[in-house]
Design an enzyme around this catalytic site. Structure first.
Site, PDB file in Angstrom:
ATOM      1  CB  CYS A 116      -7.734 -60.973  14.786  1.00 28.23           C
ATOM      2  SG  CYS A 116      -7.067 -59.857  14.193  1.00 28.23           S
ATOM      3  CG  HIS A 262      -6.666 -64.364  12.697  1.00 34.78           C
ATOM      4  ND1 HIS A 262      -7.778 -63.524  11.898  1.00 34.78           N
ATOM      5  CD2 HIS A 262      -5.744 -63.535  13.225  1.00 34.78           C
ATOM      6  CE1 HIS A 262      -7.325 -62.544  11.851  1.00 34.78           C
ATOM      7  NE2 HIS A 262      -6.086 -62.462  12.444  1.00 34.78           N
ATOM      8  CG  ASN A 292      -5.445 -59.889   9.677  1.00 35.71           C
ATOM      9  OD1 ASN A 292      -6.588 -60.362  10.173  1.00 35.71           O
ATOM     10  ND2 ASN A 292      -4.549 -59.760  10.613  1.00 35.71           N
TER      11      ASN A 292
HETATM   12  O1  UT7 Z   1      -4.382 -60.279  13.214  1.00 33.03           O
HETATM   13  C1  UT7 Z   1      -3.860 -60.107  14.625  1.00 33.03           C
HETATM   14  C2  UT7 Z   1      -2.460 -60.752  14.887  1.00 33.03           C
HETATM   15  N1  UT7 Z   1      -1.520 -60.060  13.878  1.00 33.03           N
HETATM   16  C3  UT7 Z   1      -0.531 -60.971  13.583  1.00 33.03           C
HETATM   17  O2  UT7 Z   1      -0.251 -61.909  14.215  1.00 33.03           O
HETATM   18  C4  UT7 Z   1       0.740 -60.414  12.871  1.00 33.03           C
HETATM   19  C5  UT7 Z   1       1.890 -60.558  13.391  1.00 33.03           C
HETATM   20  N2  UT7 Z   1       3.123 -60.150  12.698  1.00 33.03           N
HETATM   21  C6  UT7 Z   1       3.625 -60.388  11.504  1.00 33.03           C
HETATM   22  O3  UT7 Z   1       2.892 -61.243  10.827  1.00 33.03           O
HETATM   23  C7  UT7 Z   1       5.185 -60.227  11.151  1.00 33.03           C
HETATM   24  O4  UT7 Z   1       5.739 -59.692  12.162  1.00 33.03           O
HETATM   25  C8  UT7 Z   1       4.972 -58.966  10.122  1.00 33.03           C
HETATM   26  C9  UT7 Z   1       4.465 -59.684   8.761  1.00 33.03           C
HETATM   27  C10 UT7 Z   1       4.056 -57.728  10.579  1.00 33.03           C
HETATM   28  C11 UT7 Z   1       6.500 -58.425   9.868  1.00 33.03           C
HETATM   29  O5  UT7 Z   1       7.325 -59.477   9.443  1.00 33.03           O
HETATM   30  P1  UT7 Z   1       8.459 -59.640  10.270  1.00 33.03           P
HETATM   31  O6  UT7 Z   1       9.279 -60.854   9.724  1.00 33.03           O
HETATM   32  O7  UT7 Z   1       8.253 -59.750  11.594  1.00 33.03           O
HETATM   33  O8  UT7 Z   1       9.465 -58.352  10.076  1.00 33.03           O
HETATM   34  P2  UT7 Z   1       9.982 -57.248  10.977  1.00 33.03           P
HETATM   35  O9  UT7 Z   1       8.974 -56.388  11.521  1.00 33.03           O
HETATM   36  O10 UT7 Z   1      10.832 -58.107  11.936  1.00 33.03           O
HETATM   37  O11 UT7 Z   1      10.717 -56.443   9.841  1.00 33.03           O
HETATM   38  C12 UT7 Z   1      11.879 -57.084   9.245  1.00 33.03           C
HETATM   39  C13 UT7 Z   1      12.150 -56.105   7.967  1.00 33.03           C
HETATM   40  C14 UT7 Z   1      12.580 -54.513   8.767  1.00 33.03           C
HETATM   41  O12 UT7 Z   1      13.479 -53.954   8.120  1.00 33.03           O
HETATM   42  P3  UT7 Z   1      14.993 -53.450   8.670  1.00 33.03           P
HETATM   43  O13 UT7 Z   1      14.609 -52.883  10.057  1.00 33.03           O
HETATM   44  O14 UT7 Z   1      15.429 -55.137   9.145  1.00 33.03           O
HETATM   45  O15 UT7 Z   1      15.646 -53.089   7.741  1.00 33.03           O
HETATM   46  C15 UT7 Z   1      11.179 -53.657   8.478  1.00 33.03           C
HETATM   47  O16 UT7 Z   1      11.143 -52.535   8.036  1.00 33.03           O
HETATM   48  O17 UT7 Z   1      11.315 -55.794   7.074  1.00 33.03           O
HETATM   49  C16 UT7 Z   1      10.862 -54.563   6.858  1.00 33.03           C
HETATM   50  N3  UT7 Z   1       9.590 -54.375   6.312  1.00 33.03           N
HETATM   51  C17 UT7 Z   1       9.371 -54.488   5.029  1.00 33.03           C
HETATM   52  N4  UT7 Z   1       9.896 -54.399   4.079  1.00 33.03           N
HETATM   53  C18 UT7 Z   1       9.464 -54.537   2.626  1.00 33.03           C
HETATM   54  C19 UT7 Z   1       8.294 -54.381   7.007  1.00 33.03           C
HETATM   55  N5  UT7 Z   1       7.264 -54.358   6.171  1.00 33.03           N
HETATM   56  C20 UT7 Z   1       7.823 -54.471   4.955  1.00 33.03           C
HETATM   57  C21 UT7 Z   1       7.315 -54.387   3.761  1.00 33.03           C
HETATM   58  N6  UT7 Z   1       7.960 -54.560   2.625  1.00 33.03           N
HETATM   59  N7  UT7 Z   1       5.910 -54.308   3.633  1.00 33.03           N
END
Ligand code: UT7
Length: 338
Positions: A116, A262, A292
């Site tokens: 990215c 980004h 993204n």
């Molecule tokens: O481009 C290069 C750089 N990339 C980035 O900088 C991306 C960085 N990361 C992010 O944008 C975020 O971490 C994400 C969008 C990927 C995830 O968001 P988050 O708030 O960090 O969520 P998390 O990974 O802590 O997950 C929280 C919950 C989990 O469920 P439990 O374990 O709490 O029951 C996940 O399984 O959200 C769940 N989850 C979803 N639920 C519904 C993860 N993806 C989804 C989804 N729909 N699509």
């Protein structure tokens, strides 16, 4: 030798036609429009057709960039493409494929893999080549078909990404107020497992009797991300990086016309915006439309404000990116397109 500065002479982008909404993902995954919107800001993203590879997207953006620079393909003397989703793993490079389709012959062309942060690394290379008088007009392209490397059973990654391409022509100027002021690039391979596309046919994984092509593809071909860890490191690194480039060049955040980060996650963009204390009206946000698009995200975002008439010649742009590797970088530049 006469002092010249590198300068962004044009910007362009290409968005493929298939719009995929969050509701489309609700049909195939345990997810919701509400979760995706709240946690990422993304509402739609665009996917290329099966027969439309990343180099084809790059060609579309490049043709417009060359035209907007008032040039022809024959004026370009170097082509560099940043992509994490090239048509072929290894060779030929996307830059060679793009050059050939533009009718550019006997000119250097190569790809870089900095995920990215691709567009910032491209700017750094182009600036060095121009200011050392090595090349005169450089076509830089960020082109991605990330839909082809997504695991559509992994809700934590597949809803985040989109396809697209952005391109710019970098030439020279003698006018300080038309120059690329500075580009910072950096990396730390210690965090290499935060974001990976381990479709490795290189040194780590060889086809052998133990692996059939389909097994290798199934196990290793998809993009994987430690989202939460990446998120936290991204916010901290991006904010520090921006502060550093502003300080180094003695530029006040108030003098920046647009902050174009980004586009990975609206929460990251907002957090960084708050930390660097930029006026929110100057922050360019396209993640809600395109998701993204990795190396294409910054040039697509710059072109977004160009196409809707907000970007003017002489505007001071602050760019900032973070991605797999891990890699990151920032740039300050005066836009010099018409
Ligand atoms: O481009 C290069 C750089 N990339 C980035 O900088 C991306 C960085 N990361 C992010 O944008 C975020 O971490 C994400 C969008 C990927 C995830 O968001 P988050 O708030 O960090 O969520 P998390 O990974 O802590 O997950 C929280 C919950 C989990 O469920 P439990 O374990 O709490 O029951 C996940 O399984 O959200 C769940 N989850 C979803 N639920 C519904 C993860 N993806 C989804 C989804 N729909 N699509």
């Amino acid at each position: 030798m006469e002092k010249i500065y590198a300068s962004m002479k044009s910007i362009a982008s290409y968005v493929p036609k298939n719009c995929i909404s969050n509701a489309d993902f609700e049909k195939i995954l345990d997810t919701s429009d509400e979760w995706i919107t709240k946690r990422t800001g993304i509402k739609t993203r665009y996917f290329a057709d099966d027969d439309e590879d990343s180099s084809a997207l790059g060609v579309k953006a490049a043709e417009i960039a060359i035209k907007r620079a008032g040039m022809q393909s024959s004026d370009i003397d170097l082509v560099i493409c940043a992509t994490l989703s090239p048509d072929y793993l290894g060779m030929p490079s996307n830059a060679c494929l793009i050059s050939s389709r533009l009718g550019i012959e006997n000119k250097p062309a190569f790809d870089i893999t900095t995920a990215c942060s691709g567009f910032i690394y491209l700017l750094s290379l182009a600036k060095s080549f121009i200011e050392s008088h090595t090349y005169s007009n450089i076509l830089i392209v960020g082109a991605e078909k990330i839909s082809s490397i997504l695991d559509f059973s992994d809700r934590s990654t597949c809803v985040l990404f989109g396809d697209g391409a952005g391109a710019a022509v970098i030439g020279s100027t003698k006018n300080e107020n038309e120059r690329i002021v500075d580009v910072n690039i950096s990396a730390n391979g210690k965090y290499n497992d935060f974001l990976m596309t381990p479709r490795c046919l290189g040194t780590k994984l060889h086809f052998s009797n133990e692996f059939s092509v389909s097994q290798v593809d199934k196990i290793h071909s998809y993009l994987k991300m430690k989202g939460n860890e990446t998120f936290k490191l991204a916010v901290k690194t991006l904010a520090n990086d921006v502060k550093e480039i502003l300080l180094k060049n003695d530029i006040n955040i108030k003098d920046v016309s647009y902050f174009i980060p980004h586009q990975a996650n609206l929460r990251i963009i907002n957090a960084v915006g708050d930390m660097i204390e930029i006026d929110p009206s100057k922050v360019v946000i396209t993640v809600q439309k395109y998701g993204n698009t990795s190396a294409a995200s910054i040039p697509m975002a710059i072109d977004d404000i160009y196409k809707n008439g907000r970007l003017k010649k002489g505007d001071l742009l602050l760019l900032d990116a973070f991605g797999g590797g891990l890699t990151w970088g920032s740039s300050l530049l005066y836009f010099n397109g018409e």
